[in-house]
Write an enzyme that holds these catalytic residues in place. Sequence first.
Site, PDB file in Angstrom:
ATOM      1  CE  LYS A   1      14.761  -7.505   7.685  1.00 40.49           C
ATOM      2  NZ  LYS A   1      16.014  -7.552   6.930  1.00 40.49           N
TER       3      LYS A   1
ATOM      4  CB  SER B   1       1.110   6.036  -0.409  1.00 45.13           C
ATOM      5  OG  SER B   1       0.038   5.544  -1.184  1.00 45.13           O
TER       6      SER B   1
ATOM      7  CE1 TYR C   1       0.352   8.184   2.188  1.00 41.54           C
ATOM      8  CE2 TYR C   1       2.183   9.416   1.258  1.00 41.54           C
ATOM      9  CZ  TYR C   1       0.841   9.085   1.264  1.00 41.54           C
ATOM     10  OH  TYR C   1      -0.006   9.635   0.340  1.00 41.54           O
TER      11      TYR C   1
END
Length: 113
Positions: free
Chosen positions: A9, A25, A58
């Site tokens: 993360k 995205s 993504y």
Amino acid sequence: MTIDMLRAKLHRATVTDADLNYEGSISIDPKLYKAAGMLEYEKVDVLNITNGARLTTYIINGKEGEVCLNGAAARLAHKGDKVIICTYCSLDMDEAQNHKPNVILLDDNNRIK
């Protein structure tokens, strides 16, 4: 049996822009996502600390220091919002017992602390 675990993360990234007219995205500085062990086009969850919104998208390459939500995701964040960007992996129960995610802490200018 497998279990889904946090793999990596980027913690407390600052949104630098939100571009509704892009096709989709999240644009992230490659130095940042690579430091976390993430890949271009990898699926990520984006957790908006500022407003509580959560979304899945993504990664695409961004400019230096950039964290920009694109397309429909741009409706869920504003410039200056703080977000957490997460990836996950599936591990068997034995592997999961010793798994540690790669956590990259960021400052207000999206530099690694």
